[in-house]
Design a protein around this motif. Structure first.
Motif, short mmCIF file in Angstrom:
data_model
loop_
_atom_site.label_atom_id
_atom_site.label_comp_id
_atom_site.label_asym_id
_atom_site.label_seq_id
_atom_site.Cartn_x
_atom_site.Cartn_y
_atom_site.Cartn_z
N UNK A 108 0.81 -1.23 0.00
CA UNK A 108 0.00 0.00 0.00
C UNK A 108 0.84 1.28 0.00
N UNK A 109 1.95 1.25 0.72
CA UNK A 109 2.80 2.45 0.75
C UNK A 109 3.45 2.69 -0.61
N UNK A 110 4.02 1.65 -1.19
CA UNK A 110 4.69 1.80 -2.48
C UNK A 110 3.71 2.16 -3.60
N UNK A 111 2.50 1.69 -3.50
CA UNK A 111 1.52 1.94 -4.55
C UNK A 111 1.22 3.42 -4.73
N UNK A 112 1.27 4.20 -3.66
CA UNK A 112 0.84 5.60 -3.72
C UNK A 112 1.99 6.58 -3.91
N UNK A 113 3.22 6.07 -4.01
CA UNK A 113 4.35 6.97 -4.17
C UNK A 113 4.43 7.50 -5.60
#
Length: 267
Positions: free
Chosen positions: A27-32
């Motif tokens: 989830x963190x990497x998806x929104x970067x």
């Protein structure tokens, strides 16, 4: 036996793709995006430099280089998602650039010494800037560079067209002039004026380092490390007395500082 570079690079690219997968990724990497990852890229580059200046220890340097490589893979993956380019394009671009800038290695030109090669390198870079319509002497100096490094690069560019002090002694004269201008602003304590004059002072200091063939950023890195080391020694000496810095006088701390400095000189 060392891992196969091609196989491991493909594995890393797959790891990155899975982290960014819109359904099953992190989830963190998806929104970067580029803007949110850029600070980490800068930080990792500094971590590599720090690992080198510290010694370097092979295991630490290996880890930090891996972290930096991951940043390149990260940006390339985000670009690929937008249909701009992929990691292969990044690798092809830098390989072609290095071949183009080293005709003495990959072409028919005769071998050059280091000084002559540096001049040829700069001419090639200038030609590339013209191709990109970056025609000014100072064009292409990244605004995201650390300020001291950028100051040295800007003035290095200006020096190529003759806009430079003749020697380091002349820069020192200018440094004294700028210090006097800071001193003149102290009474009024105008923050805008002080900011301007202190900026001028730092800019000249960066120039002084450049004229002495020193990297101003690394000069400051060394000074920071020295201050940290000596102040930690002051704290340790006070702690041995059952006191903290807040409980000591400035004169006492100065004495302990000078003692730490003398121990370093004698070591």
């Amino acid at each position: 036996m060392r891992p196969d570079p091609q196989a491991e690079l493909l594995r890393l690219l797959d790891v990155m793709a899975r982290l960014r997968h819109p359904d099953t990724g992190c989830p963190w990497d998806q929104v970067q995006d580029f803007a949110t990852i850029a600070p980490y890229t800068i930080e990792e580059a500094y971590e590599v430099a720090s690992a080198i200046s510290a010694g370097p220890e092979p295991e630490t340097l290996l880890e930090e280089l891996g972290d930096l490589l991951f940043q390149v893979v990260y940006h390339a993956r985000m670009a690929e998602e937008r249909g701009w380019f992929g990691f292969g394009d990044v690798a092809a671009s830098i390989a072609s650039k290095m071949i183009r800038r080293h005709p003495h290695v990959f072409g028919e030109e005769a071998k050059r010494d280091a000084s002559t090669q540096t001049e040829a390198w700069e001419r090639q870079k200038a030609a590339e800037r013209v191709e990109r319509a970056e025609t000014g002497t100072l064009s292409g100096v990244a605004s995201s560079l650390p300020a001291l490094t950028r100051a040295a690069k800007l003035t290095s560019r200006a020096a190529r067209v003759g806009f430079d002090w003749p020697d380091a002694a002349s820069v020192l004269d200018k440094l004294e002039e700028e210090a006097d201008e800071v001193r003149a602003e102290l009474a009024a304590a105008d923050q805008v004026r002080l900011k301007d004059e202190v900026g001028d002072l730092l800019f000249v200091l960066a120039n002084l380092a450049r004229k002495l063939d020193l990297d101003p950023e690394y000069c400051l890195v060394g000074a920071n490390a020295k201050f940290e080391r000596r102040f930690s020694s002051v704290e340790a000496q006070l702690s041995a007395q059952g006191r903290s810095p807040a409980e000591a006088t400035l004169d006492e701390m100065e004495d302990l500082w000078r003692a730490a400095k003398q121990r370093e000189r004698e070591a």
